[in-house]
Motif scaffolding. Sequence first.
Motif, PDB file in Angstrom:
ATOM      1  N   UNK A 156      30.179  37.477  54.537  1.00 24.87           N
ATOM      2  CA  UNK A 156      30.984  38.475  55.246  1.00 24.87           C
ATOM      3  C   UNK A 156      32.393  38.518  54.673  1.00 24.87           C
ATOM      4  N   UNK A 157      32.985  37.331  54.541  1.00 22.72           N
ATOM      5  CA  UNK A 157      34.392  37.323  54.106  1.00 22.72           C
ATOM      6  C   UNK A 157      34.524  37.756  52.644  1.00 22.72           C
ATOM      7  N   UNK A 158      33.516  37.428  51.816  1.00 21.82           N
ATOM      8  CA  UNK A 158      33.597  37.840  50.412  1.00 21.82           C
ATOM      9  C   UNK A 158      33.436  39.350  50.282  1.00 21.82           C
ATOM     10  N   UNK A 159      32.477  39.902  51.011  1.00 21.17           N
ATOM     11  CA  UNK A 159      32.289  41.351  50.949  1.00 21.17           C
ATOM     12  C   UNK A 159      33.531  42.065  51.476  1.00 21.17           C
ATOM     13  N   UNK A 160      34.147  41.505  52.506  1.00 20.09           N
ATOM     14  CA  UNK A 160      35.387  42.109  53.020  1.00 20.09           C
ATOM     15  C   UNK A 160      36.496  42.026  51.983  1.00 20.09           C
ATOM     16  N   UNK A 161      36.588  40.884  51.323  1.00 23.61           N
ATOM     17  CA  UNK A 161      37.627  40.718  50.296  1.00 23.61           C
ATOM     18  C   UNK A 161      37.404  41.690  49.138  1.00 23.61           C
ATOM     19  N   UNK A 162      36.146  41.857  48.737  1.00 20.14           N
ATOM     20  CA  UNK A 162      35.831  42.797  47.653  1.00 20.14           C
ATOM     21  C   UNK A 162      36.200  44.216  48.072  1.00 20.14           C
ATOM     22  N   UNK A 163      35.856  44.556  49.314  1.00 20.82           N
ATOM     23  CA  UNK A 163      36.131  45.881  49.842  1.00 20.82           C
ATOM     24  C   UNK A 163      37.633  46.122  49.924  1.00 20.82           C
ATOM     25  N   UNK A 164      38.349  45.092  50.424  1.00 18.87           N
ATOM     26  CA  UNK A 164      39.799  45.221  50.615  1.00 18.87           C
ATOM     27  C   UNK A 164      40.491  45.423  49.271  1.00 18.87           C
ATOM     28  N   UNK A 165      40.045  44.658  48.295  1.00 13.89           N
ATOM     29  CA  UNK A 165      40.680  44.772  46.982  1.00 13.89           C
ATOM     30  C   UNK A 165      40.435  46.148  46.368  1.00 13.89           C
ATOM     31  N   UNK A 207      57.229  54.592  34.262  1.00 13.17           N
ATOM     32  CA  UNK A 207      56.974  53.736  35.420  1.00 13.17           C
ATOM     33  C   UNK A 207      55.650  53.001  35.174  1.00 13.17           C
ATOM     34  N   UNK A 208      55.642  51.704  35.397  1.00  8.46           N
ATOM     35  CA  UNK A 208      54.452  50.900  35.127  1.00  8.46           C
ATOM     36  C   UNK A 208      54.053  50.108  36.364  1.00  8.46           C
ATOM     37  N   UNK A 209      52.798  50.231  36.734  1.00  8.99           N
ATOM     38  CA  UNK A 209      52.274  49.389  37.820  1.00  8.99           C
ATOM     39  C   UNK A 209      51.816  48.081  37.185  1.00  8.99           C
ATOM     40  N   UNK A 210      52.376  47.002  37.625  1.00 10.70           N
ATOM     41  CA  UNK A 210      52.048  45.710  37.014  1.00 10.70           C
ATOM     42  C   UNK A 210      50.735  45.183  37.583  1.00 10.70           C
ATOM     43  N   UNK A 211      49.917  44.583  36.732  1.00 14.50           N
ATOM     44  CA  UNK A 211      48.618  44.090  37.217  1.00 14.50           C
ATOM     45  C   UNK A 211      48.779  42.859  38.098  1.00 14.50           C
ATOM     46  N   UNK A 212      47.791  42.645  38.944  1.00 17.65           N
ATOM     47  CA  UNK A 212      47.771  41.451  39.790  1.00 17.65           C
ATOM     48  C   UNK A 212      48.545  41.650  41.081  1.00 17.65           C
ATOM     49  N   UNK A 213      48.270  40.776  42.020  1.00 16.56           N
ATOM     50  CA  UNK A 213      48.964  40.841  43.305  1.00 16.56           C
ATOM     51  C   UNK A 213      49.268  39.425  43.771  1.00 16.56           C
ATOM     52  N   UNK A 221      34.023  51.792  49.455  1.00 16.95           N
ATOM     53  CA  UNK A 221      33.306  50.540  49.305  1.00 16.95           C
ATOM     54  C   UNK A 221      32.948  50.360  47.828  1.00 16.95           C
ATOM     55  N   UNK A 222      33.241  49.185  47.345  1.00 18.37           N
ATOM     56  CA  UNK A 222      32.949  48.890  45.958  1.00 18.37           C
ATOM     57  C   UNK A 222      31.488  48.451  45.874  1.00 18.37           C
ATOM     58  N   UNK A 223      30.592  49.413  45.723  1.00 18.31           N
ATOM     59  CA  UNK A 223      29.168  49.132  45.841  1.00 18.31           C
ATOM     60  C   UNK A 223      28.652  48.215  44.740  1.00 18.31           C
ATOM     61  N   UNK A 224      29.183  48.376  43.535  1.00 18.42           N
ATOM     62  CA  UNK A 224      28.667  47.581  42.421  1.00 18.42           C
ATOM     63  C   UNK A 224      28.983  46.090  42.626  1.00 18.42           C
ATOM     64  N   UNK A 225      30.222  45.803  43.017  1.00 18.53           N
ATOM     65  CA  UNK A 225      30.583  44.399  43.264  1.00 18.53           C
ATOM     66  C   UNK A 225      29.750  43.835  44.403  1.00 18.53           C
ATOM     67  N   UNK A 226      29.608  44.616  45.467  1.00 15.89           N
ATOM     68  CA  UNK A 226      28.850  44.134  46.628  1.00 15.89           C
ATOM     69  C   UNK A 226      27.389  43.898  46.252  1.00 15.89           C
ATOM     70  N   UNK A 227      26.857  44.779  45.427  1.00 20.89           N
ATOM     71  CA  UNK A 227      25.466  44.622  44.990  1.00 20.89           C
ATOM     72  C   UNK A 227      25.310  43.337  44.164  1.00 20.89           C
ATOM     73  N   UNK A 245      35.401  37.795  43.148  1.00 22.13           N
ATOM     74  CA  UNK A 245      36.642  38.564  43.026  1.00 22.13           C
ATOM     75  C   UNK A 245      36.988  38.747  41.552  1.00 22.13           C
ATOM     76  N   UNK A 246      36.709  37.713  40.757  1.00 20.35           N
ATOM     77  CA  UNK A 246      36.948  37.828  39.313  1.00 20.35           C
ATOM     78  C   UNK A 246      35.954  38.790  38.678  1.00 20.35           C
ATOM     79  N   UNK A 247      34.732  38.737  39.158  1.00 21.08           N
ATOM     80  CA  UNK A 247      33.719  39.690  38.669  1.00 21.08           C
ATOM     81  C   UNK A 247      34.205  41.113  38.927  1.00 21.08           C
ATOM     82  N   UNK A 248      34.702  41.333  40.137  1.00 18.49           N
ATOM     83  CA  UNK A 248      35.178  42.677  40.479  1.00 18.49           C
ATOM     84  C   UNK A 248      36.357  43.093  39.599  1.00 18.49           C
ATOM     85  N   UNK A 249      37.245  42.126  39.325  1.00 20.52           N
ATOM     86  CA  UNK A 249      38.430  42.433  38.522  1.00 20.52           C
ATOM     87  C   UNK A 249      38.029  42.875  37.118  1.00 20.52           C
ATOM     88  N   UNK A 250      36.918  42.347  36.633  1.00 20.07           N
ATOM     89  CA  UNK A 250      36.502  42.667  35.262  1.00 20.07           C
ATOM     90  C   UNK A 250      35.211  43.492  35.256  1.00 20.07           C
TER      91      UNK A 250
END
Lengths: 249, 163
Positions: A54-63, A178-184, B2-8, B40-45
């Motif tokens: 749950x938390x990983x999918x939420x983190x992926x979604x949030x990012x 203007x440049x958006x820097x990578x990473x957070x 929703x980032x479907x590929x990462x979730x998949x 998260x790294x997978x998603x980043x790349x």
Amino acid sequence: MTRHLSSLAIDALALDALPRDGAERAHLATCTVCKARVDDAQALRAQLPPRVMVRTLEALDRRARFAVAFRVIAPLAVAAALVVVVLTRTTVPERAPDAAPELAIKGKPDLQVYALRDRRVFRVDDGDALIAGDEIRFAVTPAGAGYVLIASLDGAGRATIYVPYGGGSSVAVDAHARTELPGSIVLDDAPGPERVFAVFTPSPIPAGDVQVALQRLAAVGPEQLRGSPRLDLVVPATQVSMRFEKAVP
Amino acid sequence: VRDDKSAHLYRTYGPVIYARCRRILKDPRAAEDATQETFLRVQRHLAKAPDPQHALIWIYRIATNYCLNELRNRVGRPLPVEDIAEHAGVDSGLAEGVSARDLVVRLLAQLPAQTSQIAWLYHVDGLDRAEVAKVLGISLRTVGYRLAELKRAAHSYARRTAV
């Protein structure tokens, strides 16, 4: 096949990613050691707690949302700023005919900070309050300087180089865009002021020089941090800084 | 959005990667964090993600790299000299997996990242040289060179700790 199966082969078997008639399956049918390892791996896989999923999918979604929102909101913010500039300029009286003409409008370097909180992205202005867990990103407008380094000092005296994170010297950026820097950066729970410095230079400077200046400022104390928009650097640099106050949520 | 590929990818490979992280880190909570960080790294790349046939190897590499860095950051006990002498440079079989794991963990701090990965995949995971080369995307020759480097590092470590 006499060798035992590798960990990779065992994991590939679990995903049904190996041929049905392959040597790995034939070996497995006769090897009690590998059969036991397959069972162990299966038991471990089953122990992945649902809350992690749950938390990983939420983190992926949030990012993913943050990345999209950042791409959408940042240009809108720039557009809004341009509208303000245009409107302001139209209300300014024209220059007197005998005034010296401007040679060029170079603009000023700029640092923009955006924060993500509860799936909402917002622009951070000087003096704003942020909380632990807020995820911040940076955009810079160098106005002619081709290198930038983003550093931070918080009220507890902790100095951190945010961009390049863990790197040894400032990074190259487009000097005229203007440049958006990578990473957070995810803010920690140290309360009090934190000031973020963008150091613009025409050539790369060592992060160590900036660290030294940060430590010098840290020695003075958090109140001084609130009123110190510049670092005392040994190299000539253009600086922009922004302060925010971290509160406990 | 929703980032479907990462979730998949997570739904498909999450349990396998979690099990791998558990085997490397020997710590359930650390493995949970490692699993999340891996994806998260997978998603980043994600733009570099290979086709599904090769996705496991790619994610495997990311997870391994993360976990070995975590191990490297832990403080390890010195390994008894006789253990190093016994295993250094030997193609440790699976029956010796625990000892091989201990040896590689103790050498992590002294080895370049790529050599650490090769050491782990070869000596602990039991991959052969060709599989190691495939997982890491490097040549067989590099694998051989790095394994020789590992052997030298192990002997050097043994000599130092013997003093």
